[in-house]
Design a protein around this motif. Structure first.
Motif, mmCIF file in Angstrom:
data_model
loop_
_atom_site.group_PDB
_atom_site.id
_atom_site.type_symbol
_atom_site.label_atom_id
_atom_site.label_comp_id
_atom_site.label_asym_id
_atom_site.label_seq_id
_atom_site.Cartn_x
_atom_site.Cartn_y
_atom_site.Cartn_z
ATOM 1 N N UNK A 1 68.147 -18.217 34.289
ATOM 2 C CA UNK A 1 68.317 -17.670 35.629
ATOM 3 C C UNK A 1 69.431 -18.384 36.379
ATOM 4 N N UNK A 2 69.481 -19.714 36.274
ATOM 5 C CA UNK A 2 70.495 -20.459 37.012
ATOM 6 C C UNK A 2 71.868 -20.357 36.358
ATOM 7 N N UNK A 3 71.943 -20.620 35.042
ATOM 8 C CA UNK A 3 73.259 -20.713 34.403
ATOM 9 C C UNK A 3 73.878 -19.338 34.130
ATOM 10 N N UNK A 4 73.131 -18.431 33.536
ATOM 11 C CA UNK A 4 73.701 -17.125 33.255
ATOM 12 C C UNK A 4 73.520 -16.156 34.420
ATOM 13 N N UNK A 5 72.421 -16.293 35.162
ATOM 14 C CA UNK A 5 72.183 -15.395 36.272
ATOM 15 C C UNK A 5 72.933 -15.791 37.535
ATOM 16 N N UNK A 6 72.620 -16.957 38.076
ATOM 17 C CA UNK A 6 73.184 -17.388 39.358
ATOM 18 C C UNK A 6 74.650 -17.798 39.234
ATOM 19 N N UNK A 7 74.975 -18.586 38.186
ATOM 20 C CA UNK A 7 76.327 -19.128 38.065
ATOM 21 C C UNK A 7 77.328 -18.172 37.418
ATOM 22 N N UNK A 8 76.843 -17.134 36.750
ATOM 23 C CA UNK A 8 77.765 -16.149 36.156
ATOM 24 C C UNK A 8 77.675 -14.822 36.907
ATOM 25 N N UNK A 9 76.512 -14.175 36.852
ATOM 26 C CA UNK A 9 76.373 -12.876 37.516
ATOM 27 C C UNK A 9 76.569 -13.023 39.022
ATOM 28 N N UNK A 10 75.939 -14.039 39.627
ATOM 29 C CA UNK A 10 76.083 -14.251 41.059
ATOM 30 C C UNK A 10 77.451 -14.783 41.448
ATOM 31 N N UNK A 11 77.933 -15.799 40.734
ATOM 32 C CA UNK A 11 79.217 -16.422 41.073
ATOM 33 C C UNK A 11 80.402 -15.525 40.743
ATOM 34 N N UNK A 12 80.197 -14.489 39.932
ATOM 35 C CA UNK A 12 81.304 -13.579 39.626
ATOM 36 C C UNK A 12 81.785 -12.853 40.875
ATOM 37 N N UNK A 13 80.961 -12.822 41.919
ATOM 38 C CA UNK A 13 81.399 -12.252 43.195
ATOM 39 C C UNK A 13 82.553 -13.052 43.790
ATOM 40 N N UNK A 14 82.628 -14.326 43.401
ATOM 41 C CA UNK A 14 83.669 -15.211 43.928
ATOM 42 C C UNK A 14 84.768 -15.450 42.896
ATOM 43 N N UNK A 15 84.368 -15.782 41.661
ATOM 44 C CA UNK A 15 85.329 -16.180 40.635
ATOM 45 C C UNK A 15 85.662 -15.069 39.643
ATOM 46 N N UNK A 16 84.942 -13.949 39.713
ATOM 47 C CA UNK A 16 85.176 -12.917 38.724
ATOM 48 C C UNK A 16 84.818 -13.427 37.326
ATOM 49 N N UNK A 17 85.668 -13.091 36.343
ATOM 50 C CA UNK A 17 85.413 -13.552 34.981
ATOM 51 C C UNK A 17 85.530 -15.067 34.857
ATOM 52 N N UNK A 18 86.183 -15.699 35.820
ATOM 53 C CA UNK A 18 86.330 -17.150 35.780
ATOM 54 C C UNK A 18 85.043 -17.901 36.006
ATOM 55 N N UNK A 19 83.948 -17.214 36.305
ATOM 56 C CA UNK A 19 82.670 -17.889 36.498
ATOM 57 C C UNK A 19 82.114 -18.441 35.192
ATOM 58 N N UNK A 20 82.561 -17.904 34.057
ATOM 59 C CA UNK A 20 81.954 -18.270 32.773
ATOM 60 C C UNK A 20 82.323 -19.686 32.331
ATOM 61 N N UNK A 21 83.600 -20.006 32.325
ATOM 62 C CA UNK A 21 84.060 -21.265 31.724
ATOM 63 C C UNK A 21 83.482 -22.511 32.416
ATOM 64 N N UNK A 22 83.508 -22.611 33.754
ATOM 65 C CA UNK A 22 82.901 -23.792 34.383
ATOM 66 C C UNK A 22 81.408 -23.900 34.106
ATOM 67 N N UNK A 23 80.724 -22.754 34.063
ATOM 68 C CA UNK A 23 79.302 -22.772 33.731
ATOM 69 C C UNK A 23 79.072 -23.383 32.362
ATOM 70 N N UNK A 24 79.935 -23.055 31.403
ATOM 71 C CA UNK A 24 79.773 -23.538 30.028
ATOM 72 C C UNK A 24 79.853 -25.061 29.966
#
Length: 309
Positions: free
Chosen positions: A228-251
């Motif tokens: 929920x936090x890493x793939x949900x909040x930090x990717x799906x949610x953060x994509x509103x800000x970073x777009x596809x760039x939300x993935x790499x920092x999460x990793x």
């Protein structure tokens, strides 16, 4: 399945830059090297167990891993505007504070001593330690979702979707031989199974498989807030800000939460976290990641149980 492979290819085509990915890989490698060379988490951070500084030190580790990774992405993509975004700071702050409190949470130690007069302290502690994420992760994210998220849709990918489940099942099946090989390694058997024999079954007057099953259900639950936090909040949610760039920092941050595990698990989390992040962004759901994450976790438990037998 073809659609998801196409989504993965499209993500790479859009987001991939040799300089960015090389820099991010070097940053992750540096973090891994420092941790395993100096035994940073186990020797230093965990020396503050059951003290307020424990969560603070985890915050420092996770914030360093995440924000440097975000800086690398903004630098190579020329997006300095991200650092002026209130949405970015709000989301990243909630995520970092929640997960740091989760990692450094020690009230479950006291609760375990009080429940049943401490007669089955070890067993109760193991179960509560896996369930405390309801308070430390799920509740804060839900409150943010309800009260502060300007772009609410589903609860960060928790809505069930069938898209990609066949691919996720295939990926899980491919992990079975790797788990089997890993189960023959000494460092694997030092970490797994996470369930340990206690007198809880005797205390409750039931067979040990009952207490083991209850523990494993609690253990499996603990992966729900992680996804929920890493793939949900930090990717799906953060994509509103970073777009596809939300993935790499999460990793990179996701890799750092594996620093207390065997080295191979920490390294493989980079690849697994990346694939799950891209697919979560594509499907707008974390259910496939839950299938893989819980399946692998229980698979490693079963493999270790069999080896011990």
């Amino acid at each position: 399945m073809k659609a998801l492979w196409r989504d993965l290819r499209d993500h790479l085509r859009t987001d991939f830059r040799p300089d960015l990915y090389a820099a991010s890989a070097l940053w992750a490698a540096l973090l891994i090297t420092v941790n395993f060379y100096f035994d940073l988490e186990d020797k230093y951070i965990d020396s503050f167990q059951r003290k307020p500084a424990w969560a603070i030190l985890y915050f420092c580790l996770y914030a360093t891993a995440y924000y440097v990774s975000v800086w690398l992405w903004t630098h190579f993509h020329k997006r300095p505007d991200v650092w002026k975004s209130r949405a970015f700071w709000a989301r990243s702050g909630v995520a970092l504070i929640s997960y740091s409190i989760y990692s450094g949470f020690y009230e479950d130690y006291e609760w375990s001593l009080k429940l049943f007069d401490g007669k089955i302290y070890v067993y109760v502690y193991y179960c509560l330690h896996n369930l405390q994420s309801v308070l430390t992760i799920v509740l804060p994210l839900y409150l943010f979702y309800k009260l502060a998220d300007p772009y609410p849709s589903s609860f960060y990918g928790m809505a069930p979707k069938r898209k990609g489940l066949v691919l996720y099942a295939l990926m899980l099946a491919l992990m079975i031989p790797l788990i089997t090989l890993a189960s023959f390694q000494p460092d694997f058997l030092q970490s797994y199974p996470t369930y340990h024999d206690t007198n809880a079954n005797e205390f409750f007057g039931v067979s040990e498989w009952v207490t083991a099953l209850i523990y494993e259900l609690c253990y499996g639950w603990d992966f729900v807030p992680t996804e929920l936090l890493f793939r949900g909040f930090l990717v799906i949610g953060m994509s509103r800000v970073l777009g596809r760039g939300a993935v790499l920092p999460m990793v990179v941050w996701y890799c750092s939460i594996h620093f207390g595990r065997p080295l191979g698990e920490a390294v493989s989390s980079l690849f697994g976290g990346y694939i799950l992040g891209v697919l979560a962004l594509s499907t707008r759901s974390i259910w496939g990641g839950l299938l893989i994450h819980i399946g692998i976790a229980w698979g490693m438990e079963i493999a270790a149980f069999l080896q011990r037998q």
